[in-house]
Design a protein around this motif. Structure first.
Motif, short mmCIF file in Angstrom:
data_model
loop_
_atom_site.label_atom_id
_atom_site.label_comp_id
_atom_site.label_asym_id
_atom_site.label_seq_id
_atom_site.Cartn_x
_atom_site.Cartn_y
_atom_site.Cartn_z
N LEU A 82 -36.61 -48.93 -32.18
CA LEU A 82 -37.17 -47.79 -31.48
C LEU A 82 -36.66 -47.79 -30.04
O LEU A 82 -37.01 -48.67 -29.26
N ALA A 83 -35.83 -46.80 -29.70
CA ALA A 83 -35.26 -46.75 -28.35
C ALA A 83 -35.40 -45.34 -27.79
O ALA A 83 -35.19 -44.36 -28.48
N GLY A 84 -35.82 -45.28 -26.55
CA GLY A 84 -35.94 -44.00 -25.87
C GLY A 84 -37.29 -43.86 -25.20
O GLY A 84 -38.08 -44.80 -25.12
N THR A 85 -37.55 -42.64 -24.73
CA THR A 85 -38.81 -42.34 -24.06
C THR A 85 -39.54 -41.27 -24.85
O THR A 85 -38.97 -40.21 -25.16
N VAL A 112 -45.70 -36.81 -31.46
CA VAL A 112 -44.70 -37.54 -30.68
C VAL A 112 -43.62 -36.55 -30.25
O VAL A 112 -43.09 -35.81 -31.09
N VAL A 113 -43.32 -36.54 -28.98
CA VAL A 113 -42.26 -35.69 -28.44
C VAL A 113 -41.22 -36.60 -27.81
O VAL A 113 -41.55 -37.42 -26.94
N GLY A 114 -39.98 -36.46 -28.24
CA GLY A 114 -38.89 -37.21 -27.64
C GLY A 114 -38.51 -36.62 -26.31
O GLY A 114 -38.35 -35.40 -26.21
N LEU A 115 -38.39 -37.45 -25.30
CA LEU A 115 -38.09 -36.97 -23.96
C LEU A 115 -36.64 -37.20 -23.54
O LEU A 115 -36.25 -36.83 -22.44
N ASP A 116 -35.84 -37.80 -24.40
CA ASP A 116 -34.41 -37.97 -24.14
C ASP A 116 -33.67 -37.85 -25.47
O ASP A 116 -34.29 -37.71 -26.53
N ASP A 117 -32.35 -37.88 -25.43
CA ASP A 117 -31.55 -37.68 -26.64
C ASP A 117 -31.88 -38.70 -27.73
O ASP A 117 -32.06 -38.33 -28.90
N ASP A 118 -31.94 -39.99 -27.35
CA ASP A 118 -32.24 -41.03 -28.34
C ASP A 118 -33.59 -40.81 -29.00
O ASP A 118 -33.73 -40.88 -30.22
N SER A 119 -34.60 -40.55 -28.18
CA SER A 119 -35.95 -40.40 -28.74
C SER A 119 -36.09 -39.12 -29.55
O SER A 119 -36.76 -39.11 -30.58
N ARG A 120 -35.43 -38.03 -29.14
CA ARG A 120 -35.50 -36.80 -29.94
C ARG A 120 -34.88 -37.02 -31.31
O ARG A 120 -35.41 -36.56 -32.33
N GLN A 173 -35.94 -38.19 -37.20
CA GLN A 173 -35.81 -39.13 -38.32
C GLN A 173 -37.15 -39.78 -38.67
O GLN A 173 -37.20 -40.71 -39.46
N HIS A 174 -38.23 -39.30 -38.06
CA HIS A 174 -39.60 -39.77 -38.32
C HIS A 174 -39.80 -41.25 -38.01
O HIS A 174 -40.43 -41.99 -38.77
#
Length: 162
Positions: A69-72, A85-93, A98-99
């Motif tokens: 799990l990487a990102g914000t 859950v909302v991804g705040l950067d490219d990795d997290s989005r 991908q759930h």
């Protein structure tokens, strides 16, 4: 000569007292956001606990640097479960699409306790003044390159359960 020695002794005493006052003041000025650090490891570091109780509902931002799990992420917890859950950067989005499983803060504390039970090389947490963790650092084996985990918790706010 006696006057010179006495003056030097008074000056040395004054410097010593001034240093002690400065050190005491620095210790008392500890930041409230990092009021406690609890550590546990094979190396005999103190294992601490927090009296914080996870509320049923809250929001927080998680910055994770792990292989899994990487990102914000902005995380919403309701009735003890992650509901949004909302991804705040490219990795997290990408990971949200991908759930990927994003833990509750209680889930992070369980990982911390499991690492301590497993006698991990590093199992550390830093807590805010209200007791909730703001940083969890785990490393099961210092010689392994893919087992480290760092979780930084920010923008934590309890919410009503409804």
């Amino acid at each position: 000569m006696m006057v010179g020695r006495s003056h030097a002794r008074v000056l040395s005493t004054g410097v010593l007292i001034g240093t002690l006052v400065c050190l005491t003041t620095a210790c008392a000025a500890e930041s409230s956001t990092s009021s406690a650090i609890a550590k546990g490891s094979k190396n005999g570091k103190v294992q601490g606990t927090t009296t914080w109780e996870e509320p049923a509902s809250y929001v927080y931002t998680l910055t994770s640097t792990t292989d899994v799990l990487a990102g914000t992420f902005r995380v919403e917890v309701r009735n003890g479960s992650v509901t949004k859950v909302v991804g705040l950067d490219d990795d997290s989005r990408r990971q949200v699409e991908q759930h990927a499983e994003v833990p509750t803060i209680g889930g992070l504390l369980k990982r911390l306790e499991q690492a301590r039970s497993d006698n991990a090389e590093t199992a550390e947490a830093e807590y805010a003044a209200d007791g909730h963790p703001v940083r969890v650092s785990l490393d099961w084996d210092k010689n392994a390159v893919d087992d480290e985990a760092l979780y930084v918790i920010s923008a934590y706010a309890p919410a009503s359960a409804s």
